[in-house]
Design a protein around this motif. Structure first.
Motif, PDB file in Angstrom:
ATOM      1  N   LEU A  56      -9.831   2.607  -0.063  1.00 28.83           N
ATOM      2  CA  LEU A  56      -8.859   3.374   0.721  1.00 28.83           C
ATOM      3  C   LEU A  56      -9.172   4.859   0.649  1.00 28.83           C
ATOM      4  O   LEU A  56      -9.106   5.577   1.648  1.00 28.83           O
ATOM      5  CB  LEU A  56      -7.447   3.111   0.203  1.00 28.83           C
ATOM      6  CG  LEU A  56      -6.963   1.667   0.262  1.00 28.83           C
ATOM      7  CD1 LEU A  56      -5.573   1.556  -0.327  1.00 28.83           C
ATOM      8  CD2 LEU A  56      -6.967   1.166   1.696  1.00 28.83           C
ATOM      9  N   GLY A  95      -0.884  -4.998  -3.217  1.00 31.90           N
ATOM     10  CA  GLY A  95      -0.578  -4.145  -4.360  1.00 31.90           C
ATOM     11  C   GLY A  95      -1.767  -3.981  -5.285  1.00 31.90           C
ATOM     12  O   GLY A  95      -1.839  -3.030  -6.065  1.00 31.90           O
ATOM     13  N   HIS A 115      -4.337  -1.579 -13.427  1.00 32.24           N
ATOM     14  CA  HIS A 115      -4.974  -0.349 -12.953  1.00 32.24           C
ATOM     15  C   HIS A 115      -4.043   0.322 -11.966  1.00 32.24           C
ATOM     16  O   HIS A 115      -3.033  -0.237 -11.554  1.00 32.24           O
ATOM     17  CB  HIS A 115      -6.315  -0.653 -12.300  1.00 32.24           C
ATOM     18  CG  HIS A 115      -6.223  -1.769 -11.316  1.00 32.24           C
ATOM     19  ND1 HIS A 115      -5.740  -1.595 -10.058  1.00 32.24           N
ATOM     20  CD2 HIS A 115      -6.511  -3.088 -11.434  1.00 32.24           C
ATOM     21  CE1 HIS A 115      -5.752  -2.743  -9.421  1.00 32.24           C
ATOM     22  NE2 HIS A 115      -6.209  -3.672 -10.235  1.00 32.24           N
ATOM     23  N   GLU A 116      -4.387   1.523 -11.576  1.00 30.66           N
ATOM     24  CA  GLU A 116      -3.580   2.286 -10.639  1.00 30.66           C
ATOM     25  C   GLU A 116      -3.389   1.521  -9.338  1.00 30.66           C
ATOM     26  O   GLU A 116      -4.320   0.911  -8.834  1.00 30.66           O
ATOM     27  CB  GLU A 116      -4.303   3.608 -10.330  1.00 30.66           C
ATOM     28  CG  GLU A 116      -4.038   4.674 -11.351  1.00 30.66           C
ATOM     29  CD  GLU A 116      -2.628   5.221 -11.202  1.00 30.66           C
ATOM     30  OE1 GLU A 116      -2.392   5.938 -10.209  1.00 30.66           O
ATOM     31  OE2 GLU A 116      -1.780   4.920 -12.051  1.00 30.66           O
ATOM     32  N   PRO A 117      -2.189   1.547  -8.792  1.00 35.78           N
ATOM     33  CA  PRO A 117      -1.984   0.884  -7.506  1.00 35.78           C
ATOM     34  C   PRO A 117      -2.805   1.571  -6.424  1.00 35.78           C
ATOM     35  O   PRO A 117      -3.030   2.771  -6.466  1.00 35.78           O
ATOM     36  CB  PRO A 117      -0.489   1.065  -7.251  1.00 35.78           C
ATOM     37  CG  PRO A 117      -0.079   2.209  -8.109  1.00 35.78           C
ATOM     38  CD  PRO A 117      -0.976   2.168  -9.304  1.00 35.78           C
ATOM     39  N   ALA A 118      -3.234   0.737  -5.455  1.00 38.70           N
ATOM     40  CA  ALA A 118      -4.012   1.293  -4.367  1.00 38.70           C
ATOM     41  C   ALA A 118      -3.131   2.193  -3.518  1.00 38.70           C
ATOM     42  O   ALA A 118      -1.992   1.866  -3.247  1.00 38.70           O
ATOM     43  CB  ALA A 118      -4.559   0.162  -3.506  1.00 38.70           C
ATOM     44  N   ARG A 119      -3.647   3.318  -3.136  1.00 38.95           N
ATOM     45  CA  ARG A 119      -2.854   4.199  -2.302  1.00 38.95           C
ATOM     46  C   ARG A 119      -3.807   5.041  -1.471  1.00 38.95           C
ATOM     47  O   ARG A 119      -4.858   5.462  -1.942  1.00 38.95           O
ATOM     48  CB  ARG A 119      -1.970   5.079  -3.172  1.00 38.95           C
ATOM     49  CG  ARG A 119      -0.945   5.833  -2.367  1.00 38.95           C
ATOM     50  CD  ARG A 119      -0.022   6.590  -3.268  1.00 38.95           C
ATOM     51  NE  ARG A 119       0.727   5.699  -4.162  1.00 38.95           N
ATOM     52  CZ  ARG A 119       1.538   6.164  -5.087  1.00 38.95           C
ATOM     53  NH1 ARG A 119       1.680   7.432  -5.275  1.00 38.95           N
ATOM     54  NH2 ARG A 119       2.210   5.323  -5.840  1.00 38.95           N
ATOM     55  N   ILE A 120      -3.398   5.268  -0.236  1.00 39.27           N
ATOM     56  CA  ILE A 120      -4.209   6.139   0.588  1.00 39.27           C
ATOM     57  C   ILE A 120      -3.815   7.565   0.235  1.00 39.27           C
ATOM     58  O   ILE A 120      -2.641   7.922   0.322  1.00 39.27           O
ATOM     59  CB  ILE A 120      -3.963   5.875   2.075  1.00 39.27           C
ATOM     60  CG1 ILE A 120      -4.265   4.401   2.376  1.00 39.27           C
ATOM     61  CG2 ILE A 120      -4.830   6.775   2.925  1.00 39.27           C
ATOM     62  CD1 ILE A 120      -3.883   3.986   3.769  1.00 39.27           C
ATOM     63  N   PRO A 121      -4.775   8.394  -0.179  1.00 40.70           N
ATOM     64  CA  PRO A 121      -4.425   9.755  -0.572  1.00 40.70           C
ATOM     65  C   PRO A 121      -3.793  10.499   0.603  1.00 40.70           C
ATOM     66  O   PRO A 121      -4.215  10.352   1.742  1.00 40.70           O
ATOM     67  CB  PRO A 121      -5.776  10.380  -0.931  1.00 40.70           C
ATOM     68  CG  PRO A 121      -6.730   9.257  -1.052  1.00 40.70           C
ATOM     69  CD  PRO A 121      -6.215   8.136  -0.236  1.00 40.70           C
ATOM     70  N   ILE A 163       0.844  -1.203   0.000  1.00 40.26           N
ATOM     71  CA  ILE A 163       0.000   0.000   0.000  1.00 40.26           C
ATOM     72  C   ILE A 163       0.878   1.251   0.000  1.00 40.26           C
ATOM     73  O   ILE A 163       0.675   2.178  -0.760  1.00 40.26           O
ATOM     74  CB  ILE A 163      -0.933   0.023   1.233  1.00 40.26           C
ATOM     75  CG1 ILE A 163      -1.778  -1.248   1.289  1.00 40.26           C
ATOM     76  CG2 ILE A 163      -1.807   1.267   1.213  1.00 40.26           C
ATOM     77  CD1 ILE A 163      -3.010  -1.264   0.449  1.00 40.26           C
ATOM     78  N   LYS A 198      -8.483   0.655  -4.771  1.00 32.95           N
ATOM     79  CA  LYS A 198      -8.118   2.005  -4.396  1.00 32.95           C
ATOM     80  C   LYS A 198      -9.299   2.782  -3.819  1.00 32.95           C
ATOM     81  O   LYS A 198      -9.161   3.550  -2.884  1.00 32.95           O
ATOM     82  CB  LYS A 198      -7.605   2.689  -5.667  1.00 32.95           C
ATOM     83  CG  LYS A 198      -7.099   4.068  -5.511  1.00 32.95           C
ATOM     84  CD  LYS A 198      -6.446   4.510  -6.802  1.00 32.95           C
ATOM     85  CE  LYS A 198      -7.485   5.159  -7.697  1.00 32.95           C
ATOM     86  NZ  LYS A 198      -6.887   5.968  -8.765  1.00 32.95           N
ATOM     87  N   PHE A 258      -4.951  -3.989  -4.048  1.00 33.63           N
ATOM     88  CA  PHE A 258      -6.102  -3.664  -3.191  1.00 33.63           C
ATOM     89  C   PHE A 258      -6.923  -2.541  -3.814  1.00 33.63           C
ATOM     90  O   PHE A 258      -6.367  -1.553  -4.301  1.00 33.63           O
ATOM     91  CB  PHE A 258      -5.581  -3.237  -1.812  1.00 33.63           C
ATOM     92  CG  PHE A 258      -6.610  -3.308  -0.742  1.00 33.63           C
ATOM     93  CD1 PHE A 258      -6.851  -4.490  -0.067  1.00 33.63           C
ATOM     94  CD2 PHE A 258      -7.347  -2.186  -0.401  1.00 33.63           C
ATOM     95  CE1 PHE A 258      -7.799  -4.552   0.934  1.00 33.63           C
ATOM     96  CE2 PHE A 258      -8.306  -2.238   0.602  1.00 33.63           C
ATOM     97  CZ  PHE A 258      -8.526  -3.435   1.266  1.00 33.63           C
TER      98      PHE A 258
END
Lengths: 309, 321
Positions: free
Chosen positions: A203, A196, B14-20, A131, A200, A198
């Motif tokens: 979140l 990787g 797709h875009e990697p998960a990320r906490i903004p 993450i 988005k 997960f």
């Protein structure tokens, strides 16, 4: 880090929340659609499959038959004969003379602690890698994998000295610490590639609601990947339970031995009578077999997720 | 069984998960990585570095001085009959842990899935699969003791009694010792027995993603079981065959417990494997530097095998793509 897109889908399904279709469902789906009768060749192949399985369990069955023989019964009969009477002398002797309850406790304690702590460590690592996408993550994962790849003799002497200095030799924690790291290396590898991917949106939604990273990890990510975590836990438990080399090196007092070590020690003693040894072997595999029966499904899922990830 | 993976570049769909981030700070994530980084450094990297360094020294252990030895230990490896013998035995171990289980596993998995699963029901096939897998979860040490009992010498041994029963005359073979060259064979049988379930389970899972239509079409075309096995089963589960071979080859190079329990390397060092030799030198040897050289050489070899496998796999996949 997957091999093909097709596999990617199946592993994500099995490692994530969704259950893979059971064998029975698949059979129904692909079915005996033709409904034709089974041929003679098919019967022969089926019997061969059963025969092979019978050969595989045969040593364990022999153990079961012979563990309940009295010493005199054992020495006068063939190992293939059923016991003439139900005798618990061997089991009793083994149980009482070898500090077995203590070893059983040691094994349970070590394996449980490793399973829990290694999963926690894997989650923390893979949160940062999967993450957080910290810099150099590909290398970090590769370096972690080395913990899984290197032969354990490589760790033997330096760690022996280290635990000796720390006063941890013959203490369960020497083995626990070591295997938490080794097992979490695999967990980190598996979980970081899962995290990787997960979603988005989840979140983002949580962040908009003002949740902190720690809260997002605890209340959102962990519950969602819980099925994978339980698979990992089962595997870490069994792998640790089965370990031999490093426990052999670090655990040297009779109070600190694990189940495999007790049995190995017993079989090395010349004067041990055979019935005690057989009974001991049987008792030593019973916990694993019980565990196997409870977690059979999880295991099958886990081996698969591990292999194709 | 510890599965090991094959790292590879992933195509990003797709875009990697990320906490903004409000402040755009990523530093905070290192905090989560701290315990893992510390532990892996102390428990894994420190020993690796320490052993690599030690392999260039002579050291009796304890409070003795370390004497710089240059390449002495490494050069000595190539003169050392026990060491060379132990590596020759690895070839036999690879037969027992990689080649035979993979081949048998392919046949058994195809049999359980294609014939038994489809024609006799999924319950029977998953029951048989579990049976084949059972030895995999037994502690290897315990499995070793079990085989030691079966192979006891003289008339006391189960195998000997069994052979006596069949042949009618008394058989008293000392399988694990004495002058018979059977000890390595016994170790190999134990390894096959332990290993067989792993490829079976993996290959069966792999077969579940094969389109059943393929089999049905082939069957309609009159392909027999062997033809279907070769053209469909084998072709479709190649990635899994690869992963199984990789993980078991690495496991084979590190094998320790079966040898330690069953034979202690004997008789006459005929069952020596590198891992056992390194252990033995660390515990009973007079030069820990030499022991460290043996252990380091295994580590290097394992790393080479892993890298070769990963490269081959990457190449074959690029070809497929």
């Amino acid at each position: 880090m997957t091999t093909t897109p097709v596999q990617n889908d199946t592993t994500r399904a099995s490692a994530g929340s969704g259950e893979p279709p059971s064998d029975d469902q698949l059979v129904k789906a692909r079915g005996r659609r033709g409904g034709r009768p089974r041929t003679a060749a098919e019967w022969i192949l089926m019997l061969l499959g059963v025969l092979g399985a019978a050969i595989v369990v045969f040593p364990i069955l022999l153990l079961l038959i012979n563990a309940f023989k009295s010493p005199s019964d054992y020495s006068t009969s063939s190992p293939l004969d059923l016991p003439r009477s139900f005798d618990l002398t061997g089991i009793q002797t083994f149980w009482e003379q070898n500090n077995f309850p203590r070893a059983l406790w040691n094994s349970i304690f070590i394996s449980t602690m490793v399973a829990f702590l290694a999963v926690i460590l894997s989650v923390l690592n893979s949160f940062a890698i999967g993450i957080g996408r910290v810099r150099g993550r590909t290398w970090i994962v590769l370096l972690f994998l080395m913990a899984n790849l290197i032969p354990q003799e490589m760790l033997f002497d330096p760690l022996f000295t280290l635990y000796d200095d720390l006063g941890l030799l013959s203490n369960s924690w020497s083995v626990i610490i070591t295997f938490v790291v080794i097992q979490s290396a695999f967990g980190t590898y598996l979980l970081s590639s899962l995290l990787g991917t997960f979603p988005k949106e989840i979140l983002e939604a949580a962040a908009v609601d003002g949740a902190s990273r720690w809260r997002i990890l605890r209340s959102i990510i962990v519950p969602i990947v819980r099925p994978t975590l339980s698979v990992l836990m089962v595997f870490f438990f069994i792998w640790t339970w089965n370990e031999f080399l490093l426990p052999l090196a670090f655990l040297n007092t009779s109070d600190s031995l694990t189940v495999p070590l007790v049995l190995e020690q017993l079989s090395g003693e010349r004067q041990t009578d055979t019935t005690t040894l057989i009974a001991g072997t049987l008792i030593s595999i019973i916990p694993t077999i019980i565990f196997f029966l409870i977690f059979q499904r999880t295991l099958t899922r886990g081996i698969t997720a591990g292999a194709v990830k | 069984m510890t599965s090991t993976m094959t790292p590879k570049r992933r195509k990003r769909i797709h875009e990697p998960a990320r906490i903004p981030e409000r402040g755009g700070r990523k530093l905070g994530y290192w905090l989560y990585f701290l315990p893992g980084a510390l532990l892996v450094s102390v428990i894994i990297f420190y020993p690796i570095v320490r052993n690599l360094r030690l392999s260039f020294f002579h050291w009796r252990g304890g409070r003795a001085e370390e004497e710089f030895a240059g390449l002495d230990n490494w050069a000595a490896l190539f003169q050392d009959q026990e060491y060379l013998q132990s590596f020759q035995n690895i070839i036999l171990v690879i037969f027992a842990m990689v080649i035979i289980p993979t081949l048998l596993g392919l046949v058994i998995a195809a049999l359980l899935f294609d014939v038994i699963g489809r024609r006799f029901g999924g319950k029977l096939s998953s029951f048989l699969r579990a049976t084949y897998y059972l030895p995999q979860i037994l502690p290897i040490a315990v499995a070793g003791v079990l085989f030691g009992w079966l192979l006891k010498p003289n008339s006391d041994g189960v195998v000997n009694q069994f052979l006596t029963f069949i042949t009618g005359s008394e058989v008293t073979v000392n399988w694990l010792g004495g002058s018979y060259p059977t000890a390595m064979g016994a170790v190999m049988v134990l390894m096959i027995w332990i290993q067989i379930g792993y490829p079976v389970v993996i290959f069966m899972a792999a077969l579940q993603r094969v389109d059943p239509e393929l089999y049905e079409a082939a069957e309609l075309d009159g392909a027999n079981w062997y033809e279907r096995f070769r053209a469909i089963t084998l072709a479709q589960i190649k990635p899994e065959v690869f992963v199984v071979s990789l993980t078991t080859t690495i496991a084979a190079m590190k094998v320790f417990a079966p040898v330690f329990i069953l034979t202690q390397g004997g008789p006459n060092k005929s069952t020596y494997v590198p891992s056992f030799y390194a252990y033995n030198e660390f515990v009973n040897g007079t030069d820990k530097g030499y022991a460290a050289a043996i252990a380091s050489s295994i580590t290097i070899l394992v790393a080479i095998v892993a890298i070769i496998f990963i490269r081959v796999q990457n190449r074959s996949e690029r070809k497929d793509a």
